[in-house]
Write an enzyme that holds these catalytic residues in place. Structure first.
Site, PDB file in Angstrom:
ATOM      1  CB  SER A  40      -0.822  -0.208   0.676  1.00 39.45           C
ATOM      2  OG  SER A  40      -0.261   0.025   2.676  1.00 39.45           O
ATOM      3  CG  HIS A 246      -1.123   3.560   4.639  1.00 40.59           C
ATOM      4  ND1 HIS A 246      -1.908   3.084   5.682  1.00 40.59           N
ATOM      5  CD2 HIS A 246      -0.727   2.512   3.704  1.00 40.59           C
ATOM      6  CE1 HIS A 246      -1.769   1.887   5.511  1.00 40.59           C
ATOM      7  NE2 HIS A 246      -1.194   1.328   4.793  1.00 40.59           N
TER       8      HIS A 246
END
Length: 265
Positions: A40, A246
């Site tokens: 990711s 993230h």
């Protein structure tokens, strides 16, 4: 990282092993045929904007790979990175687009192999002691298992793309210390997470160098911009949860992309 429907985020850990692979000669200015592999952090999760046809892989137009491809006018771009990927997924699902014509490969991988999401969950929701134990368990798993997985993955990339320059982009330290609006997310927890990130960086860089690949360290680029910083380049706990821990748009554009530019010329 691995789909975070039930937990938030990312943080990491690492190890050591052996396997030397010969690196071919390549021209750093000839990266017209580019393949972007990984998890990711490579697909662009956290940017909150995704290509409709990327499904659960959550590939983003704001990912560092897409930004690099756009800026350099590549003639062929194979964007294979996928949210949730571990090394086995790269080997099984992401190498088909590589060939002798591939001139540049980038990859970010390894965090999910050592329990990225579960470490963050335990550190956010548990005590300082539980966080310390979770990071330690991840580090132990990484030391025993990750090096061989990386060696296999890197060997397969080299076999599939014998003429490519391969850049392994590492993970940043996820958190900043000091004042923080996240309940119970203590300095002790944040420091322990960052310590684990440093271990992860050490192992990934060692295995990348053993393979003859270029390791691109992102830790300094994100210094002062982790979760709880005044100017965050990494999302804290977010809705949807998959965005948590993230990089955000700035993290990819101001953190990852300049690091990639620095090693591609």
């Amino acid at each position: 990282m691995r789909h975070l429907r039930h937990v938030v985020g990312a943080a990491a850990v690492v190890a050591t092993a052996s396997t030397m692979l010969a690196a071919p000669a390549f021209a750093t200015s000839a990266a017209e045929n580019y393949a972007a592999l990984g998890d990711s952090y490579a697909s662009g999760v956290g940017s909150r904007e995704y290509f409709e046809d990327s499904g659960d892989c959550l590939r983003s137009p704001k990912a560092y790979a897409q930004l690099w491809a756009d800026a350099n006018g590549v003639t062929d771009f194979n964007f294979a990175a996928c949210s949730g990927a571990v090394t086995d997924d790269v080997n099984a699902n992401q190498l088909d687009g590589l060939s002798a014509d591939t001139t540049l490969v980038t990859i970010s991988i390894g965090g999910n192999d050592v329990g990225f999401a579960s470490v963050i969950q335990d550190c956010l929701l548990g005590t300082d002691e539980k966080c310390d134990s979770a990071v330690g368990a991840g580090e132990e798993k990484a030391r025993n298992e990750l090096p061989a997985k990386l060696d296999t993955t890197y060997a397969n990339i080299r076999e599939a793309a014998p003429n490519a320059k391969v850049v392994v982009l590492g993970y940043p330290r996820l958190t900043s210390l000091g004042s923080c609006g996240i309940p119970f997310f203590s300095d002790a927890k944040r420091q322990r997470i960052n310590d684990g990130s440093d271990v992860l960086a050490g192992v990934i860089s060692e295995r990348a160098e053993a393979a003859g690949f270029t390791y691109a360290d992102t830790r300094d680029a994100f210094d002062g911009h982790g979760v709880c910083a005044g100017e965050e380049w990494i999302n804290g706990p977010s809705n949807p949860l998959v965005e948590s821990f993230h990089p955000n748009v700035d993290g990819y554009a101001k953190g990852y992309l300049p690091v990639l530019n620095s090693v591609t010329g």
